[in-house]
Design a protein around this motif. Structure first.
Motif, PDB file in Angstrom:
ATOM      1  N   THR A 173       0.726  -1.287   0.013  1.00  0.00           N
ATOM      2  CA  THR A 173       0.098   0.078   0.517  1.00  0.00           C
ATOM      3  C   THR A 173       0.901   1.437  -0.843  1.00  0.00           C
ATOM      4  OG1 THR A 173      -1.911  -0.734   1.040  1.00  0.00           O
ATOM      5  CG2 THR A 173      -2.124   0.715   1.175  1.00  0.00           C
ATOM      6  N   LEU A 174       0.622   2.270  -0.648  1.00  0.00           N
ATOM      7  CA  LEU A 174       1.496   3.441  -0.850  1.00  0.00           C
ATOM      8  C   LEU A 174       0.065   4.612  -0.155  1.00  0.00           C
ATOM      9  CD1 LEU A 174       3.567   4.923  -2.253  1.00  0.00           C
ATOM     10  CD2 LEU A 174       2.789   5.443  -4.046  1.00  0.00           C
ATOM     11  N   ILE A 175       0.833   5.200   0.533  1.00  0.00           N
ATOM     12  CA  ILE A 175      -0.084   6.922   2.008  1.00  0.00           C
ATOM     13  C   ILE A 175       0.483   7.686   1.160  1.00  0.00           C
ATOM     14  CG2 ILE A 175      -0.499   7.232   3.907  1.00  0.00           C
ATOM     15  CD1 ILE A 175      -1.337   4.133   3.264  1.00  0.00           C
ATOM     16  N   LEU A 176      -0.362   8.513   0.759  1.00  0.00           N
ATOM     17  CA  LEU A 176      -0.057  10.276   0.383  1.00  0.00           C
ATOM     18  C   LEU A 176      -0.820  10.585   1.284  1.00  0.00           C
ATOM     19  CD1 LEU A 176       0.359   9.584  -3.521  1.00  0.00           C
ATOM     20  CD2 LEU A 176       2.174   9.443  -1.803  1.00  0.00           C
ATOM     21  N   THR A 177       0.768  11.469   2.349  1.00  0.00           N
ATOM     22  CA  THR A 177      -0.468  12.586   3.400  1.00  0.00           C
ATOM     23  C   THR A 177       0.677  13.784   3.609  1.00  0.00           C
ATOM     24  OG1 THR A 177      -1.291  11.587   5.236  1.00  0.00           O
ATOM     25  CG2 THR A 177       0.526  11.696   4.857  1.00  0.00           C
ATOM     26  N   ASN A 178       0.276  14.172   4.927  1.00  0.00           N
ATOM     27  CA  ASN A 178       1.080  15.646   5.282  1.00  0.00           C
ATOM     28  C   ASN A 178       2.861  15.017   6.256  1.00  0.00           C
ATOM     29  OD1 ASN A 178       1.473  17.532   7.424  1.00  0.00           O
ATOM     30  ND2 ASN A 178      -0.286  17.965   5.705  1.00  0.00           N
ATOM     31  N   ARG A 179       3.325  15.677   5.825  1.00  0.00           N
ATOM     32  CA  ARG A 179       5.163  15.797   6.771  1.00  0.00           C
ATOM     33  C   ARG A 179       4.438  15.279   8.471  1.00  0.00           C
ATOM     34  NH1 ARG A 179       9.022  20.351   6.980  1.00  0.00           N
ATOM     35  NH2 ARG A 179       9.676  19.477   7.626  1.00  0.00           N
ATOM     36  N   CYS A 180       3.578  15.724   9.042  1.00  0.00           N
ATOM     37  CA  CYS A 180       2.824  15.233   9.977  1.00  0.00           C
ATOM     38  C   CYS A 180       1.992  14.145   9.597  1.00  0.00           C
ATOM     39  CB  CYS A 180       2.124  16.185  11.067  1.00  0.00           C
ATOM     40  SG  CYS A 180       1.771  16.375  12.889  1.00  0.00           S
ATOM     41  N   MET A 181       1.783  12.889  10.375  1.00  0.00           N
ATOM     42  CA  MET A 181       1.371  11.518   9.778  1.00  0.00           C
ATOM     43  C   MET A 181       0.571  10.671  11.401  1.00  0.00           C
ATOM     44  SD  MET A 181       3.380   9.020   8.154  1.00  0.00           S
ATOM     45  CE  MET A 181       2.176   7.729   7.741  1.00  0.00           C
ATOM     46  N   ILE A 182      -0.230  10.338  11.329  1.00  0.00           N
ATOM     47  CA  ILE A 182      -0.714   9.203  12.305  1.00  0.00           C
ATOM     48  C   ILE A 182      -0.707   7.525  11.518  1.00  0.00           C
ATOM     49  CG2 ILE A 182      -2.413   7.763  12.864  1.00  0.00           C
ATOM     50  CD1 ILE A 182      -4.557  10.088  12.057  1.00  0.00           C
ATOM     51  N   LYS A 183       0.734   7.227  11.903  1.00  0.00           N
ATOM     52  CA  LYS A 183       2.047   6.442  12.020  1.00  0.00           C
ATOM     53  C   LYS A 183       1.016   4.902  12.591  1.00  0.00           C
ATOM     54  CE  LYS A 183       6.258   4.483  12.908  1.00  0.00           C
ATOM     55  NZ  LYS A 183       7.401   4.195  13.050  1.00  0.00           N
ATOM     56  N   ASP A 184       0.641   4.708  13.314  1.00  0.00           N
ATOM     57  CA  ASP A 184      -0.108   3.548  13.493  1.00  0.00           C
ATOM     58  C   ASP A 184      -1.616   3.697  14.481  1.00  0.00           C
ATOM     59  OD1 ASP A 184      -0.549   1.208  13.557  1.00  0.00           O
ATOM     60  OD2 ASP A 184       0.778   0.600  14.663  1.00  0.00           O
ATOM     61  N   VAL A 185      -2.663   2.932  14.329  1.00  0.00           N
ATOM     62  CA  VAL A 185      -4.159   3.133  15.737  1.00  0.00           C
ATOM     63  C   VAL A 185      -3.932   1.858  16.460  1.00  0.00           C
ATOM     64  CG1 VAL A 185      -5.810   3.508  16.138  1.00  0.00           C
ATOM     65  CG2 VAL A 185      -4.917   5.222  14.620  1.00  0.00           C
ATOM     66  N   PHE A 186      -4.166   1.452  17.333  1.00  0.00           N
ATOM     67  CA  PHE A 186      -4.310   0.476  17.738  1.00  0.00           C
ATOM     68  C   PHE A 186      -5.619   0.477  19.182  1.00  0.00           C
ATOM     69  CE2 PHE A 186      -3.270  -2.571  21.245  1.00  0.00           C
ATOM     70  CZ  PHE A 186      -4.271  -4.222  21.073  1.00  0.00           C
ATOM     71  N   ALA A 187      -6.184  -0.568  18.670  1.00  0.00           N
ATOM     72  CA  ALA A 187      -8.189   0.142  19.293  1.00  0.00           C
ATOM     73  C   ALA A 187      -8.556  -1.366  19.553  1.00  0.00           C
ATOM     74  CB  ALA A 187      -8.760   0.580  18.060  1.00  0.00           C
ATOM     75  N   TYR A 188      -8.898  -0.842  21.240  1.00  0.00           N
ATOM     76  CA  TYR A 188      -9.525  -2.545  21.529  1.00  0.00           C
ATOM     77  C   TYR A 188     -10.302  -2.053  22.694  1.00  0.00           C
ATOM     78  CZ  TYR A 188      -5.636  -1.475  24.966  1.00  0.00           C
ATOM     79  OH  TYR A 188      -5.191  -1.226  25.884  1.00  0.00           O
ATOM     80  N   THR A 189     -10.568  -2.966  23.691  1.00  0.00           N
ATOM     81  CA  THR A 189     -11.695  -2.915  24.597  1.00  0.00           C
ATOM     82  C   THR A 189     -11.018  -2.934  26.154  1.00  0.00           C
ATOM     83  OG1 THR A 189     -13.343  -3.686  23.072  1.00  0.00           O
ATOM     84  CG2 THR A 189     -14.362  -3.430  24.800  1.00  0.00           C
ATOM     85  N   GLY A 190     -11.435  -2.020  26.421  1.00  0.00           N
ATOM     86  CA  GLY A 190     -10.612  -2.210  28.175  1.00  0.00           C
ATOM     87  C   GLY A 190     -11.668  -2.482  28.756  1.00  0.00           C
ATOM     88  N   SER A 191     -12.846  -2.765  28.884  1.00  0.00           N
ATOM     89  CA  SER A 191     -13.885  -3.376  29.536  1.00  0.00           C
ATOM     90  C   SER A 191     -15.425  -3.327  29.232  1.00  0.00           C
ATOM     91  CB  SER A 191     -13.691  -2.539  31.055  1.00  0.00           C
ATOM     92  OG  SER A 191     -14.334  -0.882  31.081  1.00  0.00           O
ATOM     93  N   LEU A 192     -16.307  -4.423  28.971  1.00  0.00           N
ATOM     94  CA  LEU A 192     -17.400  -3.447  28.545  1.00  0.00           C
ATOM     95  C   LEU A 192     -18.509  -3.504  30.358  1.00  0.00           C
ATOM     96  CD1 LEU A 192     -17.702  -6.609  26.477  1.00  0.00           C
ATOM     97  CD2 LEU A 192     -17.892  -4.351  25.950  1.00  0.00           C
ATOM     98  N   ASP A 193     -19.248  -2.973  31.115  1.00  0.00           N
ATOM     99  CA  ASP A 193     -20.220  -3.078  31.610  1.00  0.00           C
ATOM    100  C   ASP A 193     -21.317  -1.689  31.199  1.00  0.00           C
ATOM    101  OD1 ASP A 193     -20.942  -3.064  33.998  1.00  0.00           O
ATOM    102  OD2 ASP A 193     -19.471  -1.578  35.756  1.00  0.00           O
ATOM    103  N   GLY A 194     -22.372  -2.247  30.891  1.00  0.00           N
ATOM    104  CA  GLY A 194     -22.916  -1.606  29.931  1.00  0.00           C
ATOM    105  C   GLY A 194     -22.343  -1.000  28.813  1.00  0.00           C
ATOM    106  N   ALA A 195     -21.793   0.134  28.963  1.00  0.00           N
ATOM    107  CA  ALA A 195     -20.771   0.769  27.797  1.00  0.00           C
ATOM    108  C   ALA A 195     -19.787   0.207  27.639  1.00  0.00           C
ATOM    109  CB  ALA A 195     -20.748   2.101  28.207  1.00  0.00           C
ATOM    110  N   ALA A 196     -19.260   0.775  26.532  1.00  0.00           N
ATOM    111  CA  ALA A 196     -17.798  -0.190  26.223  1.00  0.00           C
ATOM    112  C   ALA A 196     -16.493   0.644  26.663  1.00  0.00           C
ATOM    113  CB  ALA A 196     -17.915  -0.917  24.675  1.00  0.00           C
ATOM    114  N   ARG A 197     -15.883   0.481  27.203  1.00  0.00           N
ATOM    115  CA  ARG A 197     -14.424   0.939  27.444  1.00  0.00           C
ATOM    116  C   ARG A 197     -13.308   1.067  26.417  1.00  0.00           C
ATOM    117  NH1 ARG A 197      -9.251   1.320  29.705  1.00  0.00           N
ATOM    118  NH2 ARG A 197     -10.503  -0.412  30.700  1.00  0.00           N
ATOM    119  N   GLN A 198     -13.479   1.880  24.749  1.00  0.00           N
ATOM    120  CA  GLN A 198     -12.174   1.583  23.997  1.00  0.00           C
ATOM    121  C   GLN A 198     -11.265   2.867  24.503  1.00  0.00           C
ATOM    122  OE1 GLN A 198     -14.079  -1.305  22.818  1.00  0.00           O
ATOM    123  NE2 GLN A 198     -13.265  -0.686  21.233  1.00  0.00           N
TER     124      GLN A 198
END
Length: 976
Positions: free
Chosen positions: A416-441
């Motif tokens: 994949t080729l990414i074309l973007t700004n000099r300031c960029m989002i390099k990586d993101v890790f999203a996960y569920t910390g807990s479930l108690d009614g709402a999800a804590r993401q």
């Protein structure tokens, strides 16, 4: 927002009333009036009652009943059709693209294989084919005009296969195999008829002359016959000359003009001294009749690659036909303006080079994923070339399941080729910390700025329903940030998602997570898109929990050996989308929910795969994954695990909810050659390395804990039972437990199952703390339906596992008794897995799902190379039902004082059920039955022991107990 919530509710809760669900299982028992059979009897072992002949008869009757019970009397029905697989692949949603940055998926490439000296070798080969008048090589074809070409061969004495692609047939074309000057096998194509002859023996079939022909000739001297297949239609013929058992020449004769596009001839050489590789593949002829292209300047934009083949990534090269060739790939792409460009490569396996516009960008010597900043190499507003060389590979430390062909495919993963700004989002890790009614993401965002001063701005995270139905935003959070230059900056945003729709194998719901980066004026300068599921994994009270509900991992593992044998090595680590879908579909059809990634060809060095496609498909199809990564090792010294690369592989796939556990190694087996510090140091290093990246999944340093020094659950005893100072890492909340427990495998007596669990497992189960997994259970081996493999080199070759039958059954079973062999594997599978679940095991991975290892002679797998399930597949399917009934023990023979002690197992919602137990004879006739009404079964993970009873007295003999569980008052269920 209320309207959005209503739409989501309607899309995910579209109900219909269903019939009461029925779950059936059966058990086979011998019933006798002999009091010596009272108590829990073994099939073989300390308390065995049946004689050898009775055991064989028992299994024979089991096979007859089971094949009918499971609806596959001939044990010859494929599990999944090719059309269903293709349809599943078409339904897989591609990962979403970004809106701010340009995300260019570089899918289609030009590819070519080349090695030094190839041109000279090809020209010499052409000279051999064109030595006679009338034979020429032109435009990628061998053209024969009223002539015959001969090729002398290294002797073929056992089995062989010729592949021949014919573009055009003249008046006739004949292929003859000789011994010396004497013809032995002949195949002729003429007038839409293909005919076979050998001595006085003949056969024929028809073909469509309007299409190109793919011809296969398979010969088998052991069984005195050969087969000819033309475009899928096969005809068999006996070999006529009984005194000749060797071929040393092939002649192709053309009447008129015949055009041949491709020829390969594989000689399968028997090796009776090698029990793990009983034959090997030798390539005698390998011609595609294409000229070798010049490679000078292959990295340059103006190089002519029009003759290279078009491929889609990932793409592999390798095997005997392409051995020692580097794999060259080129991609042209026109770019407009951009500030920053990053080339993301899933892998170059095992390594290679990256060039852009004729300039070297990187030399890579490992399998790690790479993000290459290629800003300075790309040209704006014009066409650019990305070129990659993948270096060839040859397995140096073959493990015992590997193919004989050591040229395990080398490949380029997706790019994949990414074309973007000099300031960029390099990586993101999203996960569920807990479930108690709402999800804590929890959203861990890695930011990078290539400037010289700090960058000020904001980051925003948004959640949207994505699969199976897309919807509008359901959660959002924004935070102002300052990004330091030249270093990675991690920002952690925790946010609630109200009324979350959870991911599980039954309901694989996914969210699209959008991360937007803005400058301080509020302008959007970059974004990042991923998909994930809201789900949690934990272990407590001795159980596994997913989304705070008890769960059992139920499935099998893959080893990587895929049909056919000729291309097995090439495709070992890089398979098609259809293969991935098929693997997961077979797990789902088995009532399973788990696939263990277990692909490896070497034993002492890093191996394995980290193919994100498995995770993407499993996310949507609803299958848990035990993940290995390419840093994983099979055996040897544990320290050979690539602990530097492991975190990189984790980050590549960590957003996929289907992955529930990281597995660092299979069964490194040298711990006990060192002192206990080796075990301590290894588990500590693995845990700290992996948990530094991910705290949302379980971690297992090895799948064979008993190879380590620890003698009990908490590590307070060593392997000899001596007290030791425990390693506190063993008790970390993510650290799990398990091993490879095969109570009825490897020729074990039934006694081992009756006395289960073993000492190590008993210690872990008694602790009633962490979950306990059977990471790899090989219950026993089972021969395939040999009639389906008549045209294959492994036909009627017994596995190295054959000797197991002496211990588990009492004697070896020959090829004619393959159904009996499958019967024992299935009978033992049900009884063993049933008992393990009842005593508290939390997961299973059968070794393995698919056949193919040991040159297709490995017989433990549940499914044969053609996709035909064995009886044990159905036994797994039975024990993997959400609710089932059986007897509470593994007593094989009921004596006069024995009682049937029924037990119900439930995993899931509370139920009210009726249980009917029928006693049937070996003809399937019902003799008696017992009914239990209105049984209240609690939710979660529940075992209900019912009152023991006896059926009416019956003559001594073989009987079947059929258990039928019928749910009352069925709930409303999701309409598919």
């Amino acid at each position: 927002m209320k309207k959005i919530a209503l739409l989501v509710l309607l899309s995910t809760l579209f109900f219909s009333y269903t019939e009461a669900q029925v779950h059936t299982t059966f058990e086979m028992r011998y019933i006798t009036s002999d009091s010596k059979a009272d108590g829990e009897t073994d099939f073989t072992g300390e308390s065995e009652w049946m004689s050898l002949d009775q055991r064989i008869d028992f299994l024979n009757k089991y096979a007859a009943f089971a094949s009918g019970f499971y609806g596959n009397l001939g044990l010859d029905k494929p599990l999944i059709g090719d059309g269903d697989i293709r349809q599943t692949v078409r339904r897989i949603k591609p990962q979403p693209l970004t809106n701010v940055r340009q995300t260019l998926r570089l899918a289609d490439w030009r590819a070519y294989g080349y090695r030094a000296g190839k041109a000279e070798d090809v020209q010499n080969a052409f000279a051999g084919w064109t030595v006679v008048n009338g034979a020429t090589v032109k435009d990628g074809s061998l053209i024969l005009e009223d002539c015959a070409v001969e090729r002398n061969l290294d002797p073929i004495r056992w089995r062989f296969r010729l592949h021949l692609d014919v573009k055009k047939v003249g008046s006739g074309c004949t292929i003859v195999f000789h011994k010396g000057g004497k013809p032995l096998l002949s195949t002729r194509l003429a007038d839409k008829v293909f005919s076979l002859s050998s001595g006085m023996n003949k056969g024929n079939g028809h073909y469509d002359s309007s299409v190109p022909l793919h011809l296969e000739i398979y010969g088998d001297f052991t069984n005195n016959r050969f087969f000819v297949t033309v475009n899928g239609k096969s005809v068999a013929c006996l070999i006529g000359e009984a005194d000749i058992r060797e071929i040393d020449k092939m002649v192709i004769r053309s009447e008129g003009t015949t055009e041949i596009d491709d020829i390969s001839l594989f000689n399968f050489v028997e090796d009776r001294t090698n029990k793990h590789t009983p034959y090997s593949s030798v390539l005698l002829i390998n011609e595609d009749f294409n000229d070798v292209l010049p490679m000078q300047g292959w990295q340059s934009l103006d190089y002519d690659d029009s003759a290279w083949k078009q491929v889609t990534l990932p793409s592999s090269h390798g095997g005997l036909r392409e051995k020692e060739e580097s794999y060259y790939l080129r991609k042209k792409i026109h770019l407009t303006d951009f500030e920053r460009a990053v080339l993301k490569l899933e892998t170059i396996d095992p390594g290679g080079e990256v060039w852009i516009n004729g300039q070297p960008v990187a030399v890579i010597n490992n399998r790690h994923p790479y993000d290459l900043d290629v800003t300075e190499y790309l040209q704006r507003n014009q066409e650019n070339l990305i070129a990659v060389r993948v270096k060839p590979y040859k397995a140096a430390h073959r493990m015992l399941h590997s193919p004989s062909d050591p040229y395990i495919g080398w490949f380029l993963g997706r790019a994949t080729l990414i074309l973007t700004n000099r300031c960029m989002i390099k990586d993101v890790f999203a996960y569920t910390g807990s479930l108690d009614g709402a999800a804590r993401q929890v959203n861990r965002i890695l930011l990078q700025y290539s400037g010289v001063y700090a960058f000020e701005g904001s980051v925003e995270v948004n959640y949207y329903p994505w699969f199976p139905v897309e919807g509008e935003k359901v959660a959002t959070m924004k935070q102002n940030i300052e990004i330091r230059p030249s270093v990675d900056n991690e920002i952690v945003l925790e946010m609630p998602v109200d009324n979350p729709v959870l991911w599980s194998p039954e309901s694989p719901n996914l969210y699209r997570v959008e991360v937007i980066l803005r400058d301080k004026e509020g302008r959007e300068i970059d974004d990042y898109m991923l998909t994930t599921g809201i789900r949690t994994i934990s272990q407590k009270d001795g159980n596994l929990y997913v989304n705070n509900r008890p769960e059992i991992l139920k499935g099998a593992q893959i080893l990587g050996s895929r049909y056919p044998v000729e291309t097995m090595s090439k495709n070992y680590k890089c398979v098609s989308d259809e293969t991935i879908a098929k693997d997961l579909m077979m797990i789902k059809e088995m009532n399973g929910n788990l696939l263990r990634l277990h692909v490896h060809a070497e034993k002492d060095t890093t191996d394995g795969i980290n193919d994100p496609r498995y995770a993407e498909y499993a996310d949507q199809l609803g299958v848990y994954l035990l993940w290995q990564t390419a840093a994983w090792i099979r055996e040897g010294e544990a320290w050979n695990v690539d602990l530097e690369g492991y975190p990189k592989f984790m980050r590549q796939v960590c957003n996929h909810p289907s992955i529930v556990m990281w597995e660092a190694s299979n069964h490194p087996n040298r711990f006990k050659l060192h002192d206990i510090s080796d075990s301590h140091d290894f588990v500590t290093r693995v845990y700290r390395t992996l948990s530094a990246v991910d705290t949302s999944r379980l971690i297992s340093p090895t799948s064979f804990w008993q190879h380590m020094h620890y003698g009990n659950y908490d590590g307070s005893l060593d392997k000899e039972g001596n007290p030791i100072v425990p390693n506190p890492v063993l008790m970390e909340k993510l650290m799990t437990r398990g091993s490879q427990d095969a109570y009825t495998g490897y020729g074990a007596k039934w006694t081992a199952l009756r006395k289960a669990p073993n000492k190590w497992a008993a210690s872990c189960l008694a602790a009633n703390d962490k979950a306990y997994f059977n990471f790899e259970h090989e219950e026993s081996a089972a021969q395939p339906n040999w009639t389906l493999a008549e045209k294959e080199p492994w036909f009627k070759i017994q596995s190295y596992e054959w000797e197991y039958e002496k211990g588990s059954i009492g004697r070896l079973l020959d090829a004619s008794e393959w159904r009996i062999s499958q019967a024992f594997q299935a009978f033992a599978a049900w009884e063993s897995m049933k008992k393990q679940i009842l005593i508290g095991y939390d997961g299973f991975s059968w070794c393995s799902l698919e056949s193919g290892s040991n040159m297709f002679t490995y017989q433990k797998p549940l499914i044969d190379p053609f996709g035909i399930p064995k009886l044990a597949y159905y036994a797994n399917q039975s024990v993997f039902q959400p609710i089932w009934a059986g007897s509470s023990n593994v007593d094989v023979v009921y004596g006069p004082a024995d009682h049937i002690s029924p037990v119900l197992f439930n995993l899931g919602q509370p139920k009210t059920v009726d249980l009917t137990i029928e006693l049937k004879n070996d003809k399937g006739k019902r003799i008696d039955r017992k009914i239990f009404k209105n049984i209240q079964v609690a939710g979660g993970r529940t075992v209900v022991n019912l009152d023991g009873f006896r059926f009416k007295t019956v003559p001594d003999g073989y009987y079947f107990l059929v258990y039928t569980v019928k749910e009352q008052n069925p709930p409303y269920r999701h309409k598919e």
